[in-house]
Scaffold this active site. Structure first.
Site, mmCIF file in Angstrom:
data_model
loop_
_atom_site.group_PDB
_atom_site.id
_atom_site.type_symbol
_atom_site.label_atom_id
_atom_site.label_comp_id
_atom_site.label_asym_id
_atom_site.label_seq_id
_atom_site.Cartn_x
_atom_site.Cartn_y
_atom_site.Cartn_z
ATOM 1 N N TRP A 179 0.786 -1.222 0.000
ATOM 2 C CA TRP A 179 0.000 0.000 0.000
ATOM 3 C C TRP A 179 0.821 1.276 0.000
ATOM 4 C CZ3 TRP A 179 1.984 2.061 4.365
ATOM 5 C CH2 TRP A 179 2.481 1.154 5.311
ATOM 6 N N ASN A 180 2.122 1.202 0.371
ATOM 7 C CA ASN A 180 2.827 2.459 0.662
ATOM 8 C C ASN A 180 3.080 3.330 -0.566
ATOM 9 O OD1 ASN A 180 4.634 0.431 -0.067
ATOM 10 N ND2 ASN A 180 6.330 1.344 1.039
ATOM 11 N N LYS B 2 -2.654 -8.162 -7.694
ATOM 12 C CA LYS B 2 -3.510 -7.836 -6.551
ATOM 13 C C LYS B 2 -2.860 -6.667 -5.822
ATOM 14 C CE LYS B 2 -3.560 -9.246 -2.377
ATOM 15 N NZ LYS B 2 -3.660 -7.857 -1.849
ATOM 16 N N GLU C 27 -5.583 -3.874 -0.752
ATOM 17 C CA GLU C 27 -7.006 -3.561 -0.546
ATOM 18 C C GLU C 27 -7.159 -2.218 0.165
ATOM 19 O OE1 GLU C 27 -5.647 -6.557 -0.183
ATOM 20 O OE2 GLU C 27 -6.703 -7.412 -1.891
ATOM 21 N N GLY D 137 6.391 -6.187 0.124
ATOM 22 C CA GLY D 137 5.733 -6.204 1.425
ATOM 23 C C GLY D 137 6.701 -6.633 2.505
ATOM 24 N N SER D 138 6.175 -7.262 3.533
ATOM 25 C CA SER D 138 7.020 -7.575 4.691
ATOM 26 C C SER D 138 7.756 -8.908 4.514
ATOM 27 C CB SER D 138 6.155 -7.624 5.950
ATOM 28 O OG SER D 138 5.236 -8.678 5.845
ATOM 29 N N GLU E 238 10.567 -8.076 -2.792
ATOM 30 C CA GLU E 238 11.064 -6.788 -2.298
ATOM 31 C C GLU E 238 10.473 -6.607 -0.909
ATOM 32 O OE1 GLU E 238 11.586 -3.746 -0.950
ATOM 33 O OE2 GLU E 238 10.318 -2.618 -2.347
ATOM 34 N N LEU E 239 11.300 -6.859 0.123
ATOM 35 C CA LEU E 239 10.736 -7.070 1.458
ATOM 36 C C LEU E 239 11.134 -6.036 2.507
ATOM 37 C CD1 LEU E 239 11.227 -10.943 1.551
ATOM 38 C CD2 LEU E 239 9.320 -9.622 0.616
ATOM 39 N N CYS F 50 10.227 1.800 2.075
ATOM 40 C CA CYS F 50 11.166 0.723 2.429
ATOM 41 C C CYS F 50 12.617 1.184 2.367
ATOM 42 C CB CYS F 50 10.934 -0.495 1.555
ATOM 43 S SG CYS F 50 10.924 -0.085 -0.182
ATOM 44 N N GLU G 131 12.564 -2.898 11.253
ATOM 45 C CA GLU G 131 12.075 -1.836 10.378
ATOM 46 C C GLU G 131 10.905 -1.127 11.067
ATOM 47 O OE1 GLU G 131 10.251 -3.156 6.673
ATOM 48 O OE2 GLU G 131 11.052 -1.390 5.666
ATOM 49 N N GLU H 46 13.746 -4.657 -9.437
ATOM 50 C CA GLU H 46 12.668 -3.963 -10.130
ATOM 51 C C GLU H 46 13.300 -2.688 -10.669
ATOM 52 O OE1 GLU H 46 9.522 -3.722 -6.997
ATOM 53 O OE2 GLU H 46 8.597 -5.202 -8.310
HETATM 54 P P1 NAD Z 1 2.123 -6.959 5.305
HETATM 55 O O1 NAD Z 1 3.285 -7.720 4.818
HETATM 56 O O2 NAD Z 1 1.109 -7.680 6.126
HETATM 57 O O3 NAD Z 1 1.365 -6.358 4.051
HETATM 58 C C1 NAD Z 1 2.103 -5.831 2.974
HETATM 59 C C2 NAD Z 1 1.294 -6.103 1.722
HETATM 60 O O4 NAD Z 1 1.247 -7.490 1.505
HETATM 61 C C3 NAD Z 1 -0.145 -5.618 1.876
HETATM 62 O O5 NAD Z 1 -0.497 -4.911 0.726
HETATM 63 C C4 NAD Z 1 -0.946 -6.894 2.040
HETATM 64 O O6 NAD Z 1 -2.205 -6.805 1.428
HETATM 65 C C5 NAD Z 1 -0.096 -7.936 1.347
HETATM 66 N N1 NAD Z 1 -0.224 -9.256 1.944
HETATM 67 C C6 NAD Z 1 -0.282 -9.570 3.255
HETATM 68 N N2 NAD Z 1 -0.417 -10.897 3.418
HETATM 69 C C7 NAD Z 1 -0.437 -11.435 2.170
HETATM 70 C C8 NAD Z 1 -0.542 -12.756 1.661
HETATM 71 N N3 NAD Z 1 -0.647 -13.833 2.467
HETATM 72 N N4 NAD Z 1 -0.545 -12.910 0.321
HETATM 73 C C9 NAD Z 1 -0.424 -11.861 -0.513
HETATM 74 N N5 NAD Z 1 -0.312 -10.599 -0.098
HETATM 75 C C10 NAD Z 1 -0.305 -10.378 1.227
HETATM 76 O O7 NAD Z 1 2.601 -5.661 6.015
HETATM 77 P P2 NAD Z 1 1.808 -4.439 6.715
HETATM 78 O O8 NAD Z 1 1.149 -4.795 8.017
HETATM 79 O O9 NAD Z 1 0.963 -3.760 5.716
HETATM 80 O O10 NAD Z 1 3.069 -3.621 7.085
HETATM 81 C C11 NAD Z 1 3.945 -4.193 8.041
HETATM 82 C C12 NAD Z 1 5.352 -4.154 7.576
HETATM 83 O O11 NAD Z 1 5.497 -4.585 6.222
HETATM 84 C C13 NAD Z 1 5.947 -2.773 7.571
HETATM 85 O O12 NAD Z 1 6.377 -2.423 8.833
HETATM 86 C C14 NAD Z 1 7.084 -2.938 6.634
HETATM 87 O O13 NAD Z 1 8.161 -3.500 7.299
HETATM 88 C C15 NAD Z 1 6.614 -3.962 5.640
HETATM 89 N N6 NAD Z 1 6.245 -3.357 4.358
HETATM 90 C C16 NAD Z 1 7.211 -3.243 3.437
HETATM 91 C C17 NAD Z 1 6.917 -2.652 2.243
HETATM 92 C C18 NAD Z 1 7.981 -2.494 1.207
HETATM 93 O O14 NAD Z 1 7.960 -1.528 0.488
HETATM 94 N N7 NAD Z 1 8.872 -3.451 1.096
HETATM 95 C C19 NAD Z 1 5.648 -2.184 1.984
HETATM 96 C C20 NAD Z 1 4.655 -2.330 2.961
HETATM 97 C C21 NAD Z 1 4.970 -2.940 4.149
#
Ligand code: NAD
Length: 479
Positions: A153-154, A177, A180, A230-231, A252-253, A286, A383, A460
């Site tokens: 989402w960021n 995807k 949301e 994501g994370s 990209e985590l 990130c 992080e 990327e």
């Molecule tokens: P999260 O990992 O739960 O969510 C990140 C994204 O992944 C969201 O858009 C979510 O919809 C998606 N996601 C979550 N579970 C999934 C699954 N099982 N399958 C597919 N997609 C899934 O993280 P969060 O609670 O939104 O943020 C927590 C931490 O995530 C942050 O503190 C940060 O460290 C990290 N993060 C990193 C980035 C990045 O740019 N690398 C971006 C967002 C969050």
């Protein structure tokens, strides 16, 4: 509901649809906590339709000459430029960032589309000297196949387009995807591609319960690659799901970027840049500097300059043009900020400024500086993804490298010094995918973006980013 917000829908096989699932989720404006719209979720049957469409789309798109693919992508970029201000407004509504930042993000989206569209024409192979006059060995590049992408989402636009534009330029189809929590920007971008004449099924956009959607899409043999932002825990989970069907992964985590300031640096300039970059998107980036290591002799100067820059930040609703920092994207991020700041205080860090929620409505947190933060504090180990700048002092080079490399993520890192030799030593020694020396410009369409170790792998951006959507075929021709 906000009437001017994007009409929320999924794109499956060229059709905008609410899908056949009875479930949906509200999208919330983080500045006001008001509902912007209701986002439909995909049923399993909708996901299957998207997968089938991506297979048919791939058969068409991979045969389209690169120059035709480029023409459609260029048209989409032009449409996006025309619609940029309206899309940027929706981006600010759903993520909260200042409107100027949303416009800049949309400009980056356009730049990424254009760069990949051009680069798709240069997916060169190699001719390998053969052992005989009768043989020609050619290593050819071809698109890897349909791709599945999950974007965070960021950066509601950039996170999505890095995946979509890379895939399309390479000749792949894609089921994406987006988050949301921030769906409108991605939907608006997809509309541009549809309106530009992208064949049906080449780009599909779905939403749902993330864990359910990824489990279903990754169990299918149709996609040949998955790309995720994501994370770390979710990235690891997706890699495991991808293993059963042997899909290639790009992950990209996130990171925990050290920002190292030596005593021979332009200290005030480093502090200004550090503040600009730290508080952009309320720190939810990130590559944001998240551990400031400042050499003891210039610590006080750096802190003064950073404090000055932070005092100029105007926190508010991102739609207000005076705002320079918006709210956090979700309530859970606020709780997280409170947790890490309390923990740092317990460890003996001092709160120089900020350190609290702002207001009762919206998810605002004050831009915060913590000083003399011990390495053991949570904020130096994990992080933080928020507007908190922790500062720690260091004395010599070996010590700071060891401390900078003490976490197991390695995405971005920054070093500020007037010495070229020192810059070389430090950039060679840092365990990171990207190093900014006397600057923070490490994310451009033409340069590889990605991390090492727990920050994931793959790129990327740059030729490396395109290559991640290609596979190699040897043709050994005998005449
Ligand atoms: P999260 O990992 O739960 O969510 C990140 C994204 O992944 C969201 O858009 C979510 O919809 C998606 N996601 C979550 N579970 C999934 C699954 N099982 N399958 C597919 N997609 C899934 O993280 P969060 O609670 O939104 O943020 C927590 C931490 O995530 C942050 O503190 C940060 O460290 C990290 N993060 C990193 C980035 C990045 O740019 N690398 C971006 C967002 C969050």
């Amino acid at each position: 509901m906000t009437t001017s917000y994007e009409k929320l829908a999924m794109l499956i096989d060229g059709e905008w649809t609410a899908g056949s699932c009875s479930r949906s989720t509200p999208v919330i404006n983080p500045a006001t906590e008001e509902t912007l719209g209701e986002l439909p979720f995909a049923a399993t049957a909708d996901l299957d339709r998207a997968l089938d469409a991506s297979q048919r789309g791939f058969a068409i798109w991979k045969r389209a000459p690169a120059i035709e693919r480029q023409a459609i992508m260029e048209k989409a970029a032009r449409l996006l430029e025309e619609r940029r201000d309206a899309i940027a407004r929706n981006c600010t509504l759903e993520i909260g960032k200042p409107i100027k930042e949303s416009r800049a993000e949309l400009d980056s989206v356009v730049g990424i589309i254009r760069w990949y569209a051009e680069e798709g024409k240069r997916a060169y192979g190699r001719v390998i000297p053969s052992r005989s006059d009768a043989v020609r060995n050619m290593a050819l590049k071809e698109p890897i196949g349909p791709v599945v992408a999950f974007a965070a989402w960021n950066f509601p636009g950039v996170n999505v387009i890095r995946k979509v534009a890379g895939a399309l330029a390479a000749g792949c189809s894609i089921v994406v995807k987006p988050s949301e929590e921030t769906p409108a920007t991605a939907i608006a971008i997809a509309r541009c591609f549809q309106d530009a004449g992208l064949p049906d099924g080449v780009l599909n956009v779905v939403f749902g319960e993330p864990a359910e959607v990824s489990r279903h899409l990754l169990a299918s043999r149709i996609p040949k690659k998955v790309t995720f932002t994501g994370s770390v825990p979710v990235g690891i989970h997706l890699q495991k799901l991808a293993a059963d069907t042997l899909k290639r992964c790009t992950l990209e985590l996130g990171g925990h970027a050290p920002f190292i300031v030596f005593d021979d640096a332009d200290v005030e300039a480093a502090a200004r840049l550090g503040a600009q970059f730290k508080f952009r998107n309320a720190g939810q980036v990130c590559t944001t500097p998240s551990r400031f290591f400042v050499q003891s002799g210039v610590h006080d100067r750096f802190l003064d300059a950073l404090r000055q820059s932070v005092s100029e930040i105007v926190v508010g609703d991102g739609l207000d043009p005076a705002t320079t920092m918006g709210p956090l994207a979700a309530r859970r991020r606020l709780d997280e900020m409170e947790r890490i700041v309390h923990d740092a205080s317990d460890y003996g860090a001092s709160v120089v400024t900020g350190g609290m929620r702002l207001g009762k409505r919206g998810w605002f947190y004050a831009p915060t500086i913590l000083d003399d933060v011990p390495d053991g504090a949570l904020i130096m180990r994990e992080e933080q993804f928020g507007p908190v700048a922790p500062i720690a002092r260091f004395d010599d080079l070996d010590e700071v490298i060891e401390r900078a490399n003490s976490v197991d993520v390695g995405l971005a890192s920054y070093v500020f010094t007037g010495s070229g030799k020192r810059a070389n030593v430090v950039s060679n020694a840092l365990n990171a995918g990207m190093v900014g020396v006397n600057g923070t410009m490490i994310s451009l369409p033409e340069t590889p973006f990605g991390g090492v170790e727990q920050s994931g792998y793959g790129s990327e951006g740059g030729v490396e980013g395109l290559n991640d959507f290609l596979r190699t075929k040897l043709v050994a021709e005998t005449h």
